[in-house]
Design an enzyme around this catalytic site. Structure first.
Site, PDB file in Angstrom:
ATOM      1  N   GLU A 183     128.019 -98.025 -12.720  1.00  0.00           N
ATOM      2  CA  GLU A 183     128.158 -99.477 -12.513  1.00  0.00           C
ATOM      3  C   GLU A 183     129.456 -99.800 -11.757  1.00  0.00           C
ATOM      4  O   GLU A 183     130.254-100.633 -12.166  1.00  0.00           O
ATOM      5  CB  GLU A 183     128.087-100.213 -13.855  1.00  0.00           C
ATOM      6  CG  GLU A 183     126.759 -99.983 -14.562  1.00  0.00           C
ATOM      7  CD  GLU A 183     126.563-100.804 -15.828  1.00  0.00           C
ATOM      8  OE1 GLU A 183     127.505-101.500 -16.252  1.00  0.00           O
ATOM      9  OE2 GLU A 183     125.455-100.764 -16.388  1.00  0.00           O
TER      10      GLU A 183
ATOM     11  N   GLU B 147     120.311 -95.892 -17.659  1.00  0.00           N
ATOM     12  CA  GLU B 147     120.525 -96.581 -18.939  1.00  0.00           C
ATOM     13  C   GLU B 147     119.323 -97.466 -19.211  1.00  0.00           C
ATOM     14  O   GLU B 147     118.943 -98.270 -18.351  1.00  0.00           O
ATOM     15  CB  GLU B 147     121.790 -97.451 -18.929  1.00  0.00           C
ATOM     16  CG  GLU B 147     123.065 -96.678 -19.164  1.00  0.00           C
ATOM     17  CD  GLU B 147     124.316 -97.550 -19.121  1.00  0.00           C
ATOM     18  OE1 GLU B 147     124.281 -98.705 -19.610  1.00  0.00           O
ATOM     19  OE2 GLU B 147     125.341 -97.071 -18.587  1.00  0.00           O
TER      20      GLU B 147
END
Length: 563
Positions: free
Chosen positions: A179, A256
């Site tokens: 991220e 994720e």
């Protein structure tokens, strides 16, 4: 070779019919390198070697040794619960054993290089590893994070990681970030190319990825760099069907999924109503539970995540996603979303901080393994007349029948995409029983009884034979039972521990995310009927006896042997 000199040498070995390493049979060879001066052995070095082939294919997915394999993974933080962040090999091994029994075959090291000992275990135990380097690059996520050191250190740190880990058979893909904020501007293109080139220079054999949040090509400067071998995405499962159209010919992983909240042994009804905590990034949570719990029915999640069932269903329905890493395998220290202090550890784990499985563990086990599973929840101590949602996770069966005090409450079958079956049951004390059947034949039976008053302590050690090396551990599960041996689901007794012999209490826990008790005490309150004592050996051999007592309960002992 002269004194203090150095030289490089290259040797080629051939294996005619190698035994292949896989997640089910993790066969390892040893390469022994010896340095000799004349007849004198100066040094020796052992390198484990596993032989395997794998590939990602945009059309056919992921394969290991030529056979299709779905990557069934979890994300793991580095900490070991009550033991903290220092490496203990047995504590890591226990975590991996529990994940293996659930059907997990892959680990993502979130979001830092793992301990070498962890990769040794993954080599030996048969886990694929996504070895992840950075949680941020130049752009910060927090004021004091790695962005302060990135410019000076990232090259050296990444090179050290690749060199150290590239001989580990378990490592099958490198991740250069999680991220990363550079997704949102053109610096992402330059840095992605630079980091990928560094990895490829030192290891041209494995693919490179980065865990991305932006699933629109125009918004994602990391994917625009055009050098990632696999595109990995976090969350946003509703967009999975669009990915092949947006990124033609690409290979995909879900780095994720889920991020649902659960507190072991706590249940909020109705079970089929979803709690979005918090509902967006700007609104403070005001609707949570006063005792800082989340429901074990898999019905609470943050706005950016979803339930375990919805996330796993999306992976099953989109075969172009070659696999998934659930956030997260275990609860971990810190990040206690959705709650403020005194909550102090995460709620995301499939297992709690003590390593006790939450109910959702059995959903994954029923989906990820072939072994017969039947798991019945919740406990059976409720208020008279209360309507209770009863769930069953199961596999290897056509249907499950539920009986209350011998009377059938009906049979249920999973429809289409269901991952559990449910009954709404008016509570009456007694015996709740689930029976799974295939072709009319009983596969498994599970029984839960209404527990009476707490009467005694039960101790169960995961290992009774230990090494006298000052490092080995036995994880002892503490359960508070009634006179008939049923777990008392709301027991909160303070359990006191004492050890005789060459051992110490290394840590205590109960899995409750907002417990303010010390991990390093010689006592712990049971939480929802359970607690944990971690016993560590010393350098001396002998018998170690753990005694557990609590006011009003019959005490218990367990004896361990340390050699």
């Amino acid at each position: 070779m002269g004194h203090g000199g150095s030289a490089n040498t290259t040797q080629r070995l051939s294996l005619k019919h190698p035994i292949l390493w896989s997640t089910t049979k993790p066969y390892l060879y040893r390469v022994v390198t010896e340095v000799r001066r004349g007849q004198t052995l100066e040094d020796t070095y052992e390198t484990p070697l596993g032989v395997r082939t794998f590939q990602f294919d945009a059309a056919s997915g992921f394969s290991l040794n030529g056979a299709p394999l779905r990557i069934l993974g979890v994300c793991q933080h580095h900490d070991l619960g009550a033991l903290g962040a220092a490496v203990n090999t047995r504590a890591m091994e226990r975590q991996l054993e529990l994940l293996k029994a659930m059907g997990c075959n892959a680990i993502r090291t979130a979001h830092n290089p793992p301990a070498t000992e962890f990769l040794d275990l993954c080599d030996k135990m048969g886990f694929l590893v996504m070895d992840e380097a950075f949680d941020m690059w130049q752009k910060k996520k927090n004021g004091q994070d790695y962005h302060l050191d990135f410019k000076q250190w990232h090259q050296r740190d990444l090179e050290d990681q690749i060199r150290r880990d590239r001989n580990h058979t378990s490592v099958f893909i490198w991740s250069i970030g999680n991220e990363i904020r550079e997704q949102f501007d053109s610096t992402g293109v330059r840095l992605t190319r630079e980091l990928t080139a560094t990895v490829k220079r030192l290891d041209p054999t494995r693919p490179v990825t980065s865990a991305l949040t932006e699933q629109e090509p125009a918004k994602n400067f990391i994917s625009q760099a055009g050098v990632l071998d696999v595109l990995s995405f976090n969350y946003k499962h509703a967009e999975y069907p669009e990915l092949p159209k947006r990124f033609p010919g690409q290979k995909f992983l879900a780095t994720e999924i889920a991020a649902a909240y659960e507190t072991r042994g706590h249940y909020d009804m109705p079970s089929d109503s979803l709690r979005i905590w918090p509902k967006d990034g700007k609104t403070k949570l005001t609707t949570g539970n006063p005792d800082l719990t989340a429901s074990s029915y898999d019905n609470a999640a943050p706005y950016w995540g979803t339930t375990h069932e919805k996330a796993w269903r999306a992976i099953k329905q989109n075969p172009h996603i070659t696999g998934a890493f659930v956030w997260s395998g275990f609860d971990y220290l810190g990040e206690p979303l959705p709650y403020p202090w005194p909550a102090r550890s995460s709620y995301f784990g499939i297992l709690d901080l003590a390593g006790f499985p939450k109910d959702i563990y059995y959903m994954y086990q029923s989906e990820w393994t072939d072994k017969p599973v039947l798991h019945l929840l919740p406990h059976w101590n409720w208020k008279p007349g209360q309507t209770v949602d009863v769930w069953a996770y199961y596999n290897n069966a056509d249907e499950v029948e539920l009986l209350l005090n011998g009377k059938s409450l009906g049979k249920r079958q999973k429809q289409a995409e269901d991952l559990h079956v449910m009954w709404r049951v008016p509570y009456a004390p007694g015996t709740l029983q689930a029976v799974s059947r295939k072709g009319g034949q009983t596969v498994l039976t599970r029984t839960i009884k209404t527990a009476g008053p707490a009467a005694k302590i039960e101790l169960t050690a995961d290992r009774r034979k230990l090494r006298a090396d000052s490092k080995d551990l036995s994880f002892v599960t503490v359960r508070v039972l009634d006179a008939a041996g049923n777990l008392v689901p709301d027991a909160a007794h303070l359990v006191r521990f004492s050890v005789s012999g060459p051992g110490v209490v290394a840590g205590v826990d109960n899995g409750y995310q907002a417990s303010m008790e010390s991990f390093k005490a010689d006592s712990r309150k049971a939480y929802n009927g359970m607690a944990l004592a971690i016993i560590q050996t010393t350098a001396k051999a002998g018998q170690i006896t753990l005694n557990a007592s609590a006011d009003g309960l019959t005490p218990a002992t367990v004896t361990l042997t340390s050699n």
